[in-house]
Design a protein around this motif. Structure first.
Motif, PDB file in Angstrom:
ATOM      1  N   ASP A 130     -58.377  27.989  -1.599  1.00 54.97           N
ATOM      2  CA  ASP A 130     -58.481  28.336  -3.036  1.00 54.97           C
ATOM      3  C   ASP A 130     -57.547  29.608  -3.389  1.00 54.97           C
ATOM      4  N   ARG A 131     -56.283  29.612  -2.907  1.00 56.49           N
ATOM      5  CA  ARG A 131     -55.313  30.941  -3.052  1.00 56.49           C
ATOM      6  C   ARG A 131     -54.384  30.634  -4.026  1.00 56.49           C
ATOM      7  N   ILE A 132     -54.328  29.403  -4.595  1.00 53.49           N
ATOM      8  CA  ILE A 132     -53.143  29.143  -5.670  1.00 53.49           C
ATOM      9  C   ILE A 132     -53.650  29.538  -7.042  1.00 53.49           C
ATOM     10  N   ALA A 133     -53.123  30.926  -7.159  1.00 48.50           N
ATOM     11  CA  ALA A 133     -53.636  31.381  -8.568  1.00 48.50           C
ATOM     12  C   ALA A 133     -52.552  31.047  -9.788  1.00 48.50           C
ATOM     13  N   ALA A 134     -51.290  30.620  -9.373  1.00 52.03           N
ATOM     14  CA  ALA A 134     -50.389  30.256 -10.479  1.00 52.03           C
ATOM     15  C   ALA A 134     -49.274  29.405  -9.897  1.00 52.03           C
ATOM     16  N   PHE A 135     -48.882  28.462 -10.538  1.00 52.71           N
ATOM     17  CA  PHE A 135     -47.902  27.250 -10.176  1.00 52.71           C
ATOM     18  C   PHE A 135     -46.835  27.434 -11.201  1.00 52.71           C
ATOM     19  N   GLN A 136     -45.277  27.812 -10.535  1.00 52.94           N
ATOM     20  CA  GLN A 136     -44.352  27.879 -11.710  1.00 52.94           C
ATOM     21  C   GLN A 136     -43.193  26.951 -11.336  1.00 52.94           C
ATOM     22  N   LEU A 137     -42.482  26.767 -12.212  1.00 49.94           N
ATOM     23  CA  LEU A 137     -41.324  25.661 -11.985  1.00 49.94           C
ATOM     24  C   LEU A 137     -39.925  26.184 -12.598  1.00 49.94           C
ATOM     25  N   ALA A 138     -39.035  25.824 -11.915  1.00 52.62           N
ATOM     26  CA  ALA A 138     -37.624  26.052 -12.554  1.00 52.62           C
ATOM     27  C   ALA A 138     -36.750  25.087 -11.479  1.00 52.62           C
ATOM     28  N   ASP A 139     -35.618  24.656 -11.899  1.00 52.14           N
ATOM     29  CA  ASP A 139     -34.876  23.850 -10.990  1.00 52.14           C
ATOM     30  C   ASP A 139     -33.899  24.793 -10.362  1.00 52.14           C
ATOM     31  N   TRP A 140     -33.217  24.306  -9.310  1.00 54.06           N
ATOM     32  CA  TRP A 140     -32.088  24.864  -8.464  1.00 54.06           C
ATOM     33  C   TRP A 140     -30.789  24.327  -8.948  1.00 54.06           C
ATOM     34  N   VAL A 141     -29.767  25.032  -9.319  1.00 49.89           N
ATOM     35  CA  VAL A 141     -28.633  24.623  -9.612  1.00 49.89           C
ATOM     36  C   VAL A 141     -27.726  25.454  -9.156  1.00 49.89           C
ATOM     37  N   THR A 142     -26.571  25.081  -8.663  1.00 54.57           N
ATOM     38  CA  THR A 142     -25.437  25.819  -8.055  1.00 54.57           C
ATOM     39  C   THR A 142     -24.105  25.681  -8.849  1.00 54.57           C
ATOM     40  N   PRO A 143     -23.170  26.481  -8.974  1.00 54.97           N
ATOM     41  CA  PRO A 143     -23.317  27.753  -7.805  1.00 54.97           C
ATOM     42  C   PRO A 143     -24.136  28.536  -8.679  1.00 54.97           C
ATOM     43  N   LEU A 144     -24.738  29.484  -7.788  1.00 51.11           N
ATOM     44  CA  LEU A 144     -25.420  30.833  -8.051  1.00 51.11           C
ATOM     45  C   LEU A 144     -24.612  31.817  -8.941  1.00 51.11           C
TER      46      LEU A 144
END
Lengths: 286, 286
Positions: free
Chosen positions: A208-222
């Motif tokens: 029970d350690r998941i306090a938050a769940f966040q999302l973004a996508d990974w795009v290149t080039p950085l």
């Protein structure tokens, strides 16, 4: 409209969606709340500086009045310095962040723990100071019903932003404390590459350690500095739905917070960006 | 001059040093060899394109005539595509790279395995294709006395350059094959952040899997695309000497290859950069 309208719309399909404020930083807090209400987005993740600018209690009231929920406050942390005076100041600032989270009525304070101090090559030492800071802060947070959420950041930020680089490390740190005092932030952008994540999500969920769940996508080039490289949902290579399904399978039932730092999104009208995120969330996450 | 001259110079102190050719790409192969000889640097790591431009056999002879050793050839890999025709072409190209390594007389062919294919979100699938490619190539390489060296690249390259992101993953892949056929490249730039590396180095050394050891420093901010972010030894935050001591403690006795892709170094006279590297190596590594 029924649960499933003609365009595939499901009245409850955004029930877990939360928008991190930095994703649409062009919006004021009232604009953000109006925009979320208009779209049926029930949650917002807030940042300390704009909240302080608008007023902490005033923000708490505005969110309540809008019928929304604050899913997290960003952020505490940055407590890796060995300098006693700087360290005391950092801990004081974290206590202030905990107070603000309590006033806002969110249980989750996200911690970006800090990178290597200037000139230091002592990664292990910096990581030990993170553990020490958690020990200082966890009781204070617990008394205010706030949970510290250690966020592992992508290893490309290990030097300058966060020496906690993997979910396993974050859980190792959290497990020194009761689960209701210290949890972790699971952010797919930071963790998608790690083949240990499926097993670590099971571990995190079971404890029970998941306090938050966040999302973004990974795009290149950085981009230079990497910080503004986070991509709109669906624009990159992360299997967002598969990741969300793993987090759910670990027992997590909380909000899915979208946190994208992206100059292109910031330059567009905020309400338009919010609507696009709702659509992308339906298409790529839910 | 004795073994220890007045300026702290030790005649044997560069005995393990090797310069990866891309570090001083402004130098032709003859210039690189002359520069290394002049400084007492005994090894060079070469890249396929400039070697092909100069001629593979001609390069082999020039290096022999200079009394130097080729410590590695960069690089094979890029075999994660699921397209059968592209995959066959990639494997053919890797066989050519193996042939070139054999002609050059180096045992070590570094493999940068490739990122996610365009449009793919299937990281596990790409990693399986790496394992399949190794199975195709390892016997061919072994017949030519060349060892495939799987290089884990920093996770910031997982999408576009290499789906093998940790030393543990590289060793998991290598261990399907005899140690003399498949090893790993240990590059401190890619691995310095990983708290699992000390244990994985012990594992790698015990199984005789360390085929090459490379160094660059980690400097921030990273430039756009990250590829040219590698820093001169001592300019960043990696404990280079500590890392080298761990690699040595694992039983590695081979060359220490300096591989820095850095626009600022490329714009300076190559001989000056070589001399600076020798000095930095003495100061920060040896």
């Amino acid at each position: 409209m029924g649960a499933h309208g003609p365009a595939g719309f499901d009245a409850g399909d955004l029930a877990r969606l939360s928008i991190n404020q930095q994703t649409v930083r062009q919006l004021s807090i009232p604009e953000l709340l109006r925009g979320c209400r208009a779209l049926g987005i029930p949650g917002v993740g807030l940042w300390r500086a704009p909240v302080q600018g608008f007023g902490v209690e005033r923000t708490a009231k505005a969110v309540r009045d809008a019928g929304l929920t604050i899913t997290s406050l960003c952020r505490g942390g940055f407590f890796t310095t060995p300098d006693p005076r700087q360290r005391a100041a950092a801990l004081d600032d974290n206590r202030a962040a905990i107070d603000e989270a309590a006033t806002l009525g969110t249980r989750t304070l996200a911690l970006v723990c800090g990178g290597l101090p200037a000139g230091s090559k002592d990664l292990a030492g910096a990581r030990e100071r993170v553990a020490d800071a958690l020990a200082q802060l966890a009781p204070y947070a617990a008394e205010r019903d706030v949970r510290l959420a250690v966020e592992p950041l992508h290893p490309m930020f290990a030097a300058d932003r966060c020496v906690v680089s993997t979910l396993a490390q974050a859980l190792d740190l959290a497990e020194h404390f009761p689960a209701e005092q210290v949890g972790v932030v699971v952010d797919a952008y930071h963790l998608w590459w790690d083949d240990q994540v499926p097993a670590q999500l099971v571990r995190a969920g079971a404890a029970d350690r998941i306090a938050a769940f966040q999302l973004a996508d990974w795009v290149t080039p950085l981009p230079e500095g990497c910080l503004l490289g986070r991509g709109q949902l669906g624009d990159g290579c992360v299997d967002l739905r598969g990741f969300r399904e793993r987090v759910d399978a670990a027992g997590y039932r909380g909000p899915v917070e979208i946190e994208i730092f992206n100059q292109t999104l910031w330059e567009r009208p905020g309400a338009e960006v919010l609507a696009e995120i709702a659509g992308r969330y339906r298409e790529h996450v839910r």
